[in-house]
Design an enzyme around this catalytic site. Structure first.
Site, PDB file in Angstrom:
ATOM      1  N   TYR A 130      40.736  40.066  39.479  1.00  0.00           N
ATOM      2  CA  TYR A 130      41.803  39.540  38.639  1.00  0.00           C
ATOM      3  C   TYR A 130      43.198  39.882  39.139  1.00  0.00           C
ATOM      4  CZ  TYR A 130      39.305  36.757  35.396  1.00  0.00           C
ATOM      5  OH  TYR A 130      38.583  35.737  34.871  1.00  0.00           O
ATOM      6  N   HIS A 150      37.909  40.875  30.249  1.00  0.00           N
ATOM      7  CA  HIS A 150      37.019  40.690  31.391  1.00  0.00           C
ATOM      8  C   HIS A 150      36.271  41.961  31.784  1.00  0.00           C
ATOM      9  CE1 HIS A 150      38.037  36.568  32.035  1.00  0.00           C
ATOM     10  NE2 HIS A 150      39.323  36.836  32.029  1.00  0.00           N
TER      11      HIS A 150
END
Lengths: 732, 732
Positions: free
Chosen positions: B251, B410
């Site tokens: 990410y 996440h």
């Protein structure tokens, strides 16, 4: 008495002098040595190869190398030690000739003297399980390997030995082995089989190295010297006239080494034999054919038993390519492969290749792959195998279509099998063999029981299984009696590569015929059309499996997945290894299944007429030792007598997880219609990307000039020759 | 009236002139353009990158590009079209400035004019399922991507537009999007989260491009301009002081792009901000940290949600590295990565990198990987992650030990998880995320339901599962409240890399502590010793999984395989996805399991005290859509309260299927003894290759000067500091 002794001494000295002049000769001669020596200073690949061999051998120089009493199976200490030993002796012998350093000869001599002590004491290896047990190793094949390289090593240091040493080695190290394979294993030695090629090469090379013509004769003509077996017979019998080796490319890779090493030795000693020209350069054909039967990454196509990691950088092919370069002259394709091998043997051929690599620019990245059809059988009349190719470089698509003979003991029950490779990836796979070569924990590194019970069974392939039984009931002997047949092929249109083949003996009363079309449409899309006809008088269960490699993406039909409990699909013929993962009932439809392999999508569109079941399976059942890789398959199951399986395998789209793009992930096939199917013709229309692709084939008449017509309520078409393919009404 | 008009005209012309001077400025300025232009003729990588961008854009020149009404989810036509469009506009804008060719500007203008018509008509996307729906795309995040690149594109062609065109585009194409994200999605815009970084960058870049200071202020300080949110707050809140991004490297790879693009624009327009120096060069740290968190092949370590194919050649990192090169100066590691990326952006940084690659010889083959420990949390006090490394180049071994905070939405439930990489291969894997990005058939390319139900669950990892329930009951919110903690680490001895971390909140009443040692023994053998202590007052079922990658080779214990029928291992917390393949009852032993990955063997030797069960599983159950890859695991199951799991992961031997050699396929570990285990100390002795390896750790006192002693019937040892490791009685 004294005179007699003097005469004997003189005779002996004369012999000795002659011998001195004759060796080395089996691997290379003095002129070759000069060439190799001078190249080492000039060509980086040769320098590097020399340094690497030297470093390996130097680690042993001046040390006592173990020659242990044989005890362990493949992968075990004594097995690996003896395997290392013969290569070490050979390499050290080569270095002795190149450097002149006596220590290298001494290393070989001391090891051979140890073998001279050991070998006469040997009986069958304690781990012997094969029908041809070895002495030094569990199987005689490995003893033959030892004979080839030890024989070469002996020849390489022959000049450095005293007559007594020679006698000791010849009588102690070699004679017991030669006697063992030519007498105790006479039947095996006289087989026409790759193991026996090694045995003949071993005996022949030892014969040349020891000036023993009796050995050479047996090697060339069999133990009875009648020419019914032996090396010449093996050159005549083990390859088809095209150079296809009936056991498949994985095995020719192995078999070619003794062929080429012994041929090289024969060429040096009996140039009159013109061994390399024998049978229209059969060894060159064998080499080039097996290279054509590789994937982009150099791995061999997994026909029959095959370790799938094995590729053309293996030692056997380094040796074969280097010697072939000398024997047959320069070859563009060999250069590409030699560059990927990144080493050469210290031989004239290796030196010449190293020179070519050093001076040539722009050596192509890929072997010059092309469509190639090879016949099987000594006379080329026992079926064969087609590799139909479209595209080039890294976008090559290769369809392997196998309609060979059984392929002896390593053959699989895979009549009319197909394997698809695309962009270097396996798409429709062949399991290969069930074996972890050299790993002792896995059945001593030998073929696993699952090789017979699963990997060689028909259901492990991409061809039709009738009534859950393998071809020829899984009986090799029975399979050996028959072969499939090519009916027709056309490979001259680069956009339409077509082969039609038949198999009528795998199942009594069942005739199978498969037409494989590898097509590049005018819009550049690549598809495979697979028309599989089966005809029987009785009703059978037909299973047509697709061993797909990749991630299941979607189907256009509903299926039921066995999500909480899994059971096996069957109980025998390989079915006992399959978990039944999901199944679908489909009827009168085009069933589509899409999967993803690396960056491409593949869709199998299957015409379903009437009722059928589609099964999804995974291997893994009944495999308590974890000997089988977990692999998926999709199986079309249909009950019937006369059926035509029409399947379109479409390569489409692009998946780029790095840049997060996906394009054309859906099939372009929207309809498939079987327009006609009878003894004479099969005609299919496929609607793809909104246009109609028509394929019409003759099933009986393969004349290229005959005119045909089909006229029914779906089609009215006239054409000339055994087939026609039209897209949007036009040829392409 | 007429005068007024003249004055207005003059004012307008003045503004126009000023504007002329100010643009382009967001992506690059005129001086940069000169540098790029001159480099294109000189540096091959820049030439090639320019040609590739040009070829892409030229295909659209003079054509009408579709700006469709939004309809499809990710992977569908309208999604991909709009995604392509913003990159096309940006690239065309860049080319306009480099080549001066008006057609490039026209292409951008016409597309922006179409957006000016479309955007005011948009409401929430029909496929919107996210809490932050988009207009042009299914989620607002993609709209923010569009804003960033369209904003840059507008700035790049600003000078070519008439005032009327500017007004049309600013009011029609941009204002609706800016209003949408700053007003309708105000809460989302003001989050401290990677999506909002994109939104701020989008609004900020549009602000710079349109000379709208209001936009720039909102971008920097949040929609209320109070600094509680916005870009500066995001720089302060989304990275730890070391540059670790709490969602993980996959990410940060994504988040860094808007950071770096907006920072680049800010640096050009407000150099006084010194944005690149903000928070001790936090953007540089973020970049270098995420590169350290990659495997040899450049793929990101799969911490939390992660598409495992994604690597550092992704467009985001090309952009980030090239801009960082300009902002922070040359860096050896970046050069290696840039070379593998094999393209640069047409920016001053890209030009400078292309120059460096053209002139520098011997650019290293691998990023300069090293052991790196990163803290998590804004203040660096919320645990972290260690990457313990030994070996180098292609023989690198990397152990990823994760003791971070939850990692927001996440994050996975993987406290104290380990992942092992060796020679570029995953050995003990993390499943990554369950997602086929961009593939419409797979849930529109979004995260699959199995991402929550399997991939993020604890059992999908290599850490302890208590009572078949995931950490924090699989509740992210709950997980967010806590973080693990590093107790001690020592990474200065290259032969002994050690980290000890604890997690006390994942399960109420259960304290977990894991010590990970990555060791190179004096004989060069690499091993990992894993001491996992768990303490609870009640009795629990403990499962410690090893998600091994490779082929099962052997165990030193008997197990029962479920060969005819398979059932699931459990019913929840990810267990419902596991087929129970085999199980073994073991007792008071060292249980050994060997597997093969590529050419190396790996053995897990597990100390079993008392009774335990060892389970072998495969994923695939309860997965009717084939959304989960089939992957195996070995699980040690033990019932107890206070347990110490001692596991040794040993890297050994070599398997070479090409040359048919296998060596050292057996483990060298012959005994494991737990010498002491209590609140204060854990002491273990491992007999390996016949010698004793002793590891003693303090569990409480981490002073480097404190002296400790353990004396019992098995050991009597004194040492200084938090741990000691001895081999054959000696430090190493």
């Amino acid at each position: 008495m004294k005179q007699m002794r003097i005469i004997l001494s003189i005779l002996f000295l004369l012999t000795f002098a002659v011998s001195q002049a004759q060796h080395p000769i089996a691997f290379f001669n003095n002129a070759d040595i000069v060439a190799v020596k001078s190249g080492i200073n000039k060509y980086p690949l040769l320098t590097q190869s020399f340094n690497s061999v030297k470093a390996e051998v130097d680690a042993y120089l001046g040390k006592s190398v173990d020659v242990p009493f044989p005890k362990d199976p493949a992968g075990g200490y004594t097995h690996d030690r003896h395997k290392n030993n013969y290569m070490l002796m050979f390499n050290s012998g080569v270095l002795y000739n190149i450097t002149g350093k006596v220590a290298y000869a001494t290393l070989v001599k001391e090891m051979l003297l140890k073998y001279a002590v050991l070998n006469p004491t040997l009986k069958n290896h304690p781990q012997a399980t094969s029908a041809s047990p070895g002495h030094l190793f569990w199987q005689a094949l490995n003893d033959a390997n030892w004979m080839v390289y030890s024989g070469l090593a002996y020849d390489l240091i022959y000049n450095s030995l005293t007559p007594t040493e020679r006698t000791t080695i010849e009588d102690g190290a070699f004679k017991p082995e030669v006697d063992f394979v030519t007498k105790d294993l006479k039947t095996w030695f006289d087989l026409l089989h790759n193991h026996a090629v090694w045995a003949c090469a071993g005996v022949g090379i030892i014969g040349i190295a020891t000036n023993n013509n009796d050995y050479v004769e047996m090697a060339l003509k069999g133990s009875d010297k009648n020419g019914k077996s032996g090396f010449i017979a093996q050159m005549n019998h083990l390859f088809s006239p095209d150079g296809y080796y009936t056991e498949g490319p994985y095995y020719v890779r192995y078999a070619i080494l003794p062929y080429i090493l012994f041929a090289n030795a024969l060429n040096n000693t009996q140039p009159g034999l013109q061994i390399f020209k024998h049978r229209n350069n059969i060894l060159q054909k064998a080499l080039l054919t097996c290279l054509q039967q590789t994937n982009l990454d150099g791995t061999f196509f997994p026909l029959n038993d095959d370790i799938k990691d094995k590729n053309y950088t293996t030692n056997e092919l380094v040796t074969a390519i280097d010697i072939a370069w000398k024997a047959y002259g320069p070859n563009e394709g060999l250069l590409t492969v030699a560059k990927k091998q990144n080493r050469v043997i210290l031989h004239r051929g290796g030196a010449d290749i190293a020179a070519a690599i050093a001076t040539r620019k722009n050596i192509p990245n890929y072997f010059p792959y092309k469509t190639i059809e090879s016949t099987d059988g000594i006379n080329g009349d026992e079926g064969g195998v087609s590799v139909l190719r479209v595209g080039k470089n890294d976008d090559l698509t290769s369809m392997v279509f196998k309609y060979t003979a059984q392929g002896m003991g390593h053959g699989h029950f895979d009549k009319l099998n197909i394997n698809l490779f695309d962009k270097g990836n396996e798409i429709l796979q062949d399991y290969g063999s069930a074996r972890f070569i050299g790993i002792e924990q896995k059945y001593g590194g030998r073929y696993l029981p699952e090789n017979t019970s699963y990997a060689s069974q028909t259901i492990a392939h991409n061809t039709l299984v009738v009534d859950e039984e393998s071809h020829f009931k899984g009986d090799s002997k029975l399979g050996e009696a028959y072969h499939s047949e090519k009916l027709f092929s056309s490979i001259n249109n680069p956009n339409i590569q077509y082969t039609l083949a038949a198999e009528n003996n795998a199942y009594p009363g069942v005739a199978m015929k498969r037409g494989i079309y590898v097509i590049v449409l005018p819009n550049a899309k690549k598809i495979v059309v697979d028309l599989f006809n089966v005809n029987a008088s009785a009703t059978h269960q037909y299973d047509l499996p697709f061993q797909y490699k990749g991630q299941f993406i979607s189907t256009n039909y509903k299926y039921t997945a066995n999500t909480k409990k899994q059971e096996t699909l069957g109980t025998k013929a390989g079915y006992q290894f399959l978990w039944k993962v999901a199944s679908a009932q489909v009827k009168d439809t085009v069933a589509q299944f899409t999967f993803l392999n690396k960056q491409s999508y593949y869709t199998v569109s299957s015409l379903i007429k009437g009722d059928a079941t589609i099964l999804f399976t995974n291997t893994g059942a009944n495999d308590p030792n974890f000997n089988i890789r977990t692999e998926p398959s999709m199986i079309i199951r249909k009950s019937g007598s006369n059926e035509c399986f029409v399947n379109v395998v479409e390569i489409h789209g692009n998946y780029d997880p790095v840049n997060e793009f996906s394009s054309n992930s859906y099939s372009s096939v929207s309809a498939i219609n079987l327009l006609e199917n009878n003894q004479d013709y099969t005609a299919v229309a496929i609607t793809i990307a909104g246009k109609k692709l028509q394929l019409i084939q003759s099933n009986k008449d393969f004349s290229t000039t005959a005119t045909h017509q089909i006229k029914n309520n779906q089609i009215n078409i006239k054409w000339v020759g055994p087939y026609t393919v039209l897209y949007d009404g036009k040829s392409f």
